[in-house]
Design a protein around this motif. Structure first.
Motif, mmCIF file in Angstrom:
data_model
loop_
_atom_site.group_PDB
_atom_site.id
_atom_site.type_symbol
_atom_site.label_atom_id
_atom_site.label_comp_id
_atom_site.label_asym_id
_atom_site.label_seq_id
_atom_site.Cartn_x
_atom_site.Cartn_y
_atom_site.Cartn_z
ATOM 1 N N ALA A 61 -5.865 -6.521 -5.847
ATOM 2 C CA ALA A 61 -4.620 -6.013 -5.266
ATOM 3 C C ALA A 61 -3.532 -5.891 -6.332
ATOM 4 O O ALA A 61 -2.766 -4.923 -6.352
ATOM 5 C CB ALA A 61 -4.160 -6.932 -4.131
ATOM 6 N N LEU A 88 -3.435 -8.443 4.705
ATOM 7 C CA LEU A 88 -4.836 -8.287 5.081
ATOM 8 C C LEU A 88 -5.673 -9.431 4.542
ATOM 9 O O LEU A 88 -6.552 -9.958 5.226
ATOM 10 C CB LEU A 88 -5.367 -6.947 4.543
ATOM 11 C CG LEU A 88 -6.673 -6.414 5.078
ATOM 12 C CD1 LEU A 88 -6.632 -4.909 5.077
ATOM 13 C CD2 LEU A 88 -7.841 -6.864 4.242
ATOM 14 N N PRO A 109 -2.747 -0.354 3.250
ATOM 15 C CA PRO A 109 -4.135 0.066 3.449
ATOM 16 C C PRO A 109 -4.254 1.427 4.093
ATOM 17 O O PRO A 109 -5.272 2.105 3.937
ATOM 18 C CB PRO A 109 -4.725 -1.001 4.371
ATOM 19 C CG PRO A 109 -3.814 -2.145 4.288
ATOM 20 C CD PRO A 109 -2.470 -1.619 3.940
ATOM 21 N N GLN A 110 -3.231 1.863 4.840
ATOM 22 C CA GLN A 110 -3.340 3.161 5.490
ATOM 23 C C GLN A 110 -3.231 4.301 4.496
ATOM 24 O O GLN A 110 -3.543 5.440 4.817
ATOM 25 C CB GLN A 110 -2.236 3.354 6.550
ATOM 26 C CG GLN A 110 -1.831 2.113 7.261
ATOM 27 C CD GLN A 110 -2.813 1.746 8.346
ATOM 28 O OE1 GLN A 110 -3.985 2.066 8.266
ATOM 29 N NE2 GLN A 110 -2.336 1.053 9.357
ATOM 30 N N HIS A 111 -2.726 4.038 3.299
ATOM 31 C CA HIS A 111 -2.542 5.119 2.346
ATOM 32 C C HIS A 111 -3.477 5.042 1.158
ATOM 33 O O HIS A 111 -3.398 5.881 0.270
ATOM 34 C CB HIS A 111 -1.098 5.106 1.808
ATOM 35 C CG HIS A 111 -0.100 5.429 2.862
ATOM 36 N ND1 HIS A 111 -0.179 6.567 3.626
ATOM 37 C CD2 HIS A 111 0.970 4.761 3.305
ATOM 38 C CE1 HIS A 111 0.816 6.570 4.489
ATOM 39 N NE2 HIS A 111 1.533 5.490 4.320
ATOM 40 N N LEU A 112 -4.322 4.032 1.099
ATOM 41 C CA LEU A 112 -5.174 3.865 -0.071
ATOM 42 C C LEU A 112 -6.586 4.220 0.285
ATOM 43 O O LEU A 112 -7.224 3.544 1.069
ATOM 44 C CB LEU A 112 -5.117 2.419 -0.562
ATOM 45 C CG LEU A 112 -3.771 2.016 -1.143
ATOM 46 C CD1 LEU A 112 -3.757 0.540 -1.429
ATOM 47 C CD2 LEU A 112 -3.499 2.791 -2.407
ATOM 48 N N ARG A 113 -7.108 5.296 -0.252
ATOM 49 C CA ARG A 113 -8.502 5.640 -0.006
ATOM 50 C C ARG A 113 -9.101 6.179 -1.294
ATOM 51 O O ARG A 113 -8.444 6.892 -2.042
ATOM 52 C CB ARG A 113 -8.624 6.654 1.112
ATOM 53 C CG ARG A 113 -7.844 7.939 0.827
ATOM 54 C CD ARG A 113 -8.016 8.938 1.920
ATOM 55 N NE ARG A 113 -7.103 8.747 3.012
ATOM 56 C CZ ARG A 113 -7.289 9.291 4.206
ATOM 57 N NH1 ARG A 113 -8.350 10.001 4.448
ATOM 58 N NH2 ARG A 113 -6.423 9.081 5.158
ATOM 59 N N ILE A 128 -6.343 -7.477 10.564
ATOM 60 C CA ILE A 128 -6.879 -6.610 9.505
ATOM 61 C C ILE A 128 -6.772 -5.146 9.930
ATOM 62 O O ILE A 128 -6.365 -4.286 9.150
ATOM 63 C CB ILE A 128 -8.344 -6.973 9.204
ATOM 64 C CG1 ILE A 128 -8.423 -8.360 8.588
ATOM 65 C CG2 ILE A 128 -8.970 -5.962 8.276
ATOM 66 C CD1 ILE A 128 -9.835 -8.817 8.326
ATOM 67 N N VAL A 129 -7.138 -4.874 11.192
ATOM 68 C CA VAL A 129 -7.191 -3.480 11.629
ATOM 69 C C VAL A 129 -5.800 -2.854 11.674
ATOM 70 O O VAL A 129 -5.643 -1.660 11.443
ATOM 71 C CB VAL A 129 -7.897 -3.403 12.999
ATOM 72 C CG1 VAL A 129 -7.729 -2.058 13.622
ATOM 73 C CG2 VAL A 129 -9.370 -3.709 12.832
ATOM 74 N N THR A 130 -4.772 -3.655 11.952
ATOM 75 C CA THR A 130 -3.430 -3.081 12.046
ATOM 76 C C THR A 130 -2.575 -3.403 10.837
ATOM 77 O O THR A 130 -1.364 -3.237 10.883
ATOM 78 C CB THR A 130 -2.703 -3.619 13.295
ATOM 79 O OG1 THR A 130 -2.736 -5.048 13.231
ATOM 80 C CG2 THR A 130 -3.367 -3.155 14.547
ATOM 81 N N SER A 131 -3.182 -3.831 9.749
ATOM 82 C CA SER A 131 -2.395 -4.312 8.617
ATOM 83 C C SER A 131 -1.693 -3.178 7.876
ATOM 84 O O SER A 131 -2.215 -2.073 7.778
ATOM 85 C CB SER A 131 -3.325 -5.050 7.659
ATOM 86 O OG SER A 131 -2.636 -5.421 6.509
ATOM 87 N N TYR A 171 -1.719 -5.117 1.825
ATOM 88 C CA TYR A 171 -2.988 -5.750 1.482
ATOM 89 C C TYR A 171 -2.927 -7.263 1.408
ATOM 90 O O TYR A 171 -3.903 -7.932 1.695
ATOM 91 C CB TYR A 171 -3.532 -5.187 0.160
ATOM 92 C CG TYR A 171 -4.679 -4.235 0.392
ATOM 93 C CD1 TYR A 171 -4.542 -2.886 0.155
ATOM 94 C CD2 TYR A 171 -5.879 -4.690 0.910
ATOM 95 C CE1 TYR A 171 -5.573 -2.015 0.408
ATOM 96 C CE2 TYR A 171 -6.917 -3.836 1.168
ATOM 97 C CZ TYR A 171 -6.758 -2.492 0.917
ATOM 98 O OH TYR A 171 -7.775 -1.628 1.173
#
Lengths: 116, 258, 585
Positions: free
Chosen positions: A94, A29, A106-110, A20-23, A26
């Motif tokens: 998703a 994940l 996930p790194q780009h979705l906030r 999960i942490v390095t996914s 999604y």
């Protein structure tokens, strides 16, 4: 052999959290969440197991034959339903996200773009 | 935070958690020699007290029945939520045909596929019902049988195509199935209460040992769960498959940026 | 009908009504679902309130399926699941139902397009919360916890905008992971004690403790409840979820859902783990420290927000930290304070979220800088918001003030009391600052909140203002009422939770006002004045001061990045903290 089941459960949970942490996607994940959940299945079923005992169904064997713990099996059944439902909900979210943003990284979705 | 920082954080957490997990694992009861007074009591008492041979069903539908009601409502909540999310602004309507991916040719369905799917869908549905009916006697029950029966809808889609499938499998029917399953379970809990017993108490005649209808109220509750699961999973399949329809009626809500 | 017979109705009614609404959803006329939901909630308020009063004579216990403890014929083996209503649990359940009733009134006509699905989810949500309060079985607690979570996940994602979906994803992933931890904890405790009933487990733990498996089980279950209660470092999902959920849902989230996590920890600590010295040390010291850290973090982050809903979410986190210090004390003073604080804070925060909803419906934004002077025509809303901000900041009136008095007393330390007052003052001043900007047009130069994340939004615009303002004003009105009439009940309820045989001291809350009572309010007004009289930094020293002031806030904003992968990493750190504390003792 004594501690194998518990070690497997701990390992599954750990590797799921690492995933999960390095996914980067999604759906990956969500799969890792399922792996974390499998850890709980292994733990619960391992807790109920008894050597040289059969399933807790007394259709072919008379009641009184040694059987494993049926309570944890009922708990695992509930757990499976929980997992299936949460996975369905996450996949629906998703799907909608893919339509809105075009990406599932996930790194780009906030929520809320930062205001600088 | 970038990925290396996150992994570092996780590593630090692991450094502390590893010895804790190790001491926990070593202190666990020996594998294969569980304490389980609870489980042993159920195995010893339930066959006589409730005339059923499936102990897991006895725990699920009778001894811990209110847990199963909560779980069924969880299924209800998740399916309702998924439907709400997927339908979104698309609305409920049916299209004329399934959507296609631009540039990919759609091959027509072969006769072998159609025939096989018709056989298999029927067989699978019957097998699911069979599992539901034998819930209190052999491994199976409302959840397991219901999921198998609901998965036969997929084979229907494969064999019949979108238009026919949508005529057979209808949203409102599935909603009714789902809602009435959960309602029946709640009534099974409430009616003994109205009669002066405890909620969900097994007040129906218990039947004979190893018979299909043994278990009293467990049988009714089993069927209620099966209805709810077939309706729920059918609804899930329906909504996800609707996503493959050409989504021209799905306007993205306008978002205003700062 | 006796209380014992009516106890299961508290969960069976909303579950049955939800199932019925789903079954007839296609053919139901539009307002029937609204009316049925409000009616059901009001019935539940009355039922749970009545049960609370009945339970003063002794807990009301109902065994499902007739599986009483003697049905097994084996001493110590409890086969069935029981519901046990003590006064505190029942009154919290009644408060849940009340918040739902007010929220349904606020949401009248909001969710027209979706065929009663909103009402189905909210009714299931309410049933789960009531079941969570009333149960005495650990796995049953998990089932209601999970139902609560799933309904919340679906409701958060409803607006379907990009931010709503991202917020819902963050919420779902973190809380799903937490619930897996809880399940593992339940498994460990079952393995060690052989039972799932609270009292049977307590007897087994009294024999076995101290034991690593019991302590490990507690840590895992507590992690899940702390995640629900948004305690540092498990708190990051809350700001994202509350800021994007539809307003009626945010009212429930901040009003009572997060408080139930803390109530769960208190119930487990007193009813299951009271005999385990290791666990009690973790609660008294470890959870106390986490509470203080949460209060400070929440207060500072709330001050640094400009999006009103995000501001309110961080303010909730701060107050949850204050409540956790009361839970960690496990004393009569702390528990009485917790009960009054849960209700007082729930009312005030619910009203504030409704005000944010009114602004979203009427002005299409909740950004306090974008709404500068836009609210002057809505001045009654501004008055209610100002009163709410003053209550949060320590105005010496009503249940919130009486409760904070008790909580400060249970902290037994002037330094801790100062930190808690500072955190609450920050939250109150932040709300007042927003109110002054939006409704009165008073403002200094914007400070650290300029760089906070924000966006526009919109909610259903055509509901009448009085319909939205009425539940809001009602909640604030109840929150400022003097506590004298309810204080004896609260004291007895807390005492009965701590020691069911009735031997705990009864603490009577009072909103007796002295000169020292104005200290918190003075701090709030001072911080507010600092914000309103702030000028643009022109000199070199002023600019350097402004830059230094921004540093801690920028660091905090960076940590709250909005990425779910970060949140999960911090959750792992949190579990490590709890485990490390146990290891060091």
């Amino acid at each position: 052999m004594n501690i194998l089941a518990w070690c497997v459960a701990a390992w599954l949970f750990g590797i799921g959290v690492y995933g999960i942490v390095t996914s980067r996607h999604y759906v990956h994940l969500i799969g890792c969440l399922s792996v974390c959940q499998s850890a709980t299945y292994v733990l619960l079923l391992g807790i109920g197991f008894r050597w040289h005992a059969g399933p807790p169904i007394f259709y072919d064997h008379p009641p009184g034959t040694p059987a494993v713990d049926p309570v944890v099996q009922a708990l695992v059944l509930t757990d499976i339903v929980v997992g299936a439902t949460v996975t369905a909900l996450l996949l629906a979210i998703a799907l909608q996200m893919q339509k809105r943003r075009g990406t599932l990284d996930p790194q780009h979705l906030r929520p809320f773009r930062q205001q600088k | 935070m970038n990925t290396p920082a996150r992994i570092l954080l996780l590593a630090i957490a692991l450094v502390v958690l590893a010895p804790a997990a190790a001491s926990l694992i070593l202190a666990m009861p020996a594998f294969g020699h569980p304490l389980s007074h609870y489980g042993m009591a159920v195995n010893a008492l339930a066959p006589h007290l409730r005339n059923v041979s499936n102990m897991v069903a006895a725990v699920n539908f009778d001894i811990r029945g209110i847990d199963t009601l909560g779980e069924e409502c969880m299924l209800l909540a998740a399916v309702t939520g998924t439907v709400m999310l997927l339908r979104g602004h698309r609305g409920e309507g049916m299209g004329e045909h399934a959507g296609g991916v631009p540039g990919r040719k759609q091959a027509p369905r072969s006769d072998a596929t159609v025939l096989l799917c018709r056989f298999m869908a029927t067989a699978l549905f019957l097998f699911g019902i069979y599992m539901v009916l034998h819930g209190t006697v052999t491994p199976g029950g409302g959840f397991q049988g219901g999921v198998i029966a609901a998965s036969s809808f997929m084979l229907l889609y494969l064999g019949e195509g979108y238009a026919a499938w949508r005529r057979i499998v209808r949203g409102p029917v599935l909603d009714v199935l789902e809602g009435s399953g959960a309602l029946a379970y709640a009534l099974a809990a409430a009616l003994p209460l109205a009669g002066g017993y405890a909620a969900l108490q097994n007040v129906l005649p218990l039947g004979t040992w190893k018979d299909l209808f043994s278990g009293g109220l467990m049988v009714a509750v089993n069927y209620a769960v099966a209805f709810a699961v077939i309706g729920g999973f059918g609804m899930l399949l329906l909504e996800f498959m609707e996503e493959t329809r050409a989504p021209e009626n799905d306007p993205v809500p306008d978002e205003e940026n700062e | 009908m006796s209380p014992v017979q009516l106890l299961p109705v508290a969960v069976l009614l909303p579950l049955g009504l939800a199932a019925l609404l789903l079954a007839v959803a296609h053919w139901l006329p539009p307002r029937v679902a609204d009316a049925a939901s409000v009616l059901a909630s009001l019935i539940l308020v009355a039922l749970c309130g009545w049960l609370a009063v009945q339970a003063l004579h002794g807990p009301v216990v109902h065994w499902f399926g007739g599986w009483t403890p003697v049905a097994s014929g084996r001493p110590g083996v409890v086969l069935g699941i029981g519901f046990s209503a003590d006064p505190m649990s029942a009154i919290i359940a009644a408060f849940c139902a009340l918040l739902f009733a007010l929220s349904f009134i606020f949401a009248w006509g909001y969710f027209d397009k979706i065929h009663a699905h909103f009402h189905v989810l909210m009714l299931l949500f309410m049933a789960a919360m009531i079941g969570f309060c009333l149960t005495r079985d650990l796995f049953n607690l998990f089932v209601w916890f999970e139902l609560m979570s799933i309904a919340a996940f679906a409701l958060t994602a409803y607006p379907l905008g990009s931010s709503a979906l991202e917020g819902a994803l963050n919420f779902t992933v973190t809380n799903a992971l937490a619930s897996f931890l809880m399940l593992a904890g339940v498994g460990l405790l079952y393995a060690r004690t052989g039972s799932l009933d609270f009292l049977a487990m307590a007897k087994a733990i009294a024999r076995i403790a101290p034991d690593p498996v019991i302590a490990g089980g507690f840590v895992l279950v507590a992690t899940a409840l702390l995640t629900k209660a948004a305690i540092v470092p498990f708190h990051m999902w809350l700001a994202d979820a509350h800021a994007v959920a539809p307003t009626p849902v945010s009212v429930i989230f901040s009003g009572i859902m997060v408080g139930l996590g803390l109530f769960g920890i208190l119930k487990l600590t007193t009813q299951v783990f009271a005999a385990d010295a290791q666990v009690m040390a973790l609660v008294h010291e470890g959870l106390f420290a986490l509470g203080i850290a949460t209060a400070l973090t929440g207060g500072l982050m709330a001050w640094a927000q400009r999006h009103l809903k995000r501001l309110l979410a961080f303010s909730t986190i701060s107050h949850l930290g204050i409540m956790l210090t009361a839970v960690a004390a496990v004393s009569a003073t702390g528990t009485t304070g917790l009960l009054l604080y849960l209700i007082g804070h729930g009312l005030v925060k619910g009203a504030l979220f409704m005000i944010a909803g009114i602004l979203l419906a009427r002005r299409d934004s909740v950004d306090e800088l974008a709404l500068y002077r836009e609210g002057r025509a809505l001045w009654p809303v501004g008055v209610v918001m100002a009163v709410a901000g003053l209550l949060l900041g320590g105005l010496p009136a009503g249940s919130l003030y009486a409760a904070s008095d008790l909580i400060h007393e249970s902290a037994h330390s002037v330094a801790v009391m100062f930190v808690l007052v500072f955190a609450a003052s920050l939250t109150g001043a932040a709300v007042l600052r927003a109110a002054c900007r939006i409704f009165a047009g008073w403002s200094g130069t914007p400070g650290v909140e300029v760089t906070a994340p924000t966006e526009r939004g919109r909610e259903q615009p055509d509901r009448p203002l009085w319909l939205m303002l009425l539940p809001c004003a009602l909640m604030i009105g109840v929150a400022v009422l003097p506590v004298d009439s309810v204080a004896p009940f609260a004291g007895r309820a807390a005492a009965l939770l701590l020691r069911p045989n009735g031997q705990a001291p009864i603490v009577i809350a009072s909103d007796h006002v002295t000169l020292g009572s104005f200290f918190a309010l003075a701090m709030t007004l001072a911080i507010l004045a600092g914000a309103l009289m702030r000028e643009r930094p022109t000199g070199r020293i002023a600019r350097r001061a402004a830059r230094t002031e921004r540093l801690p806030f920028d660091a905090l904003q960076f940590l709250h990045s909005g990425l779910v992968t970060d949140y999960v990493a911090w959750m792992a750190v949190g579990v490590a903290l709890l485990a490390g504390f146990l290891g060091l003792r």
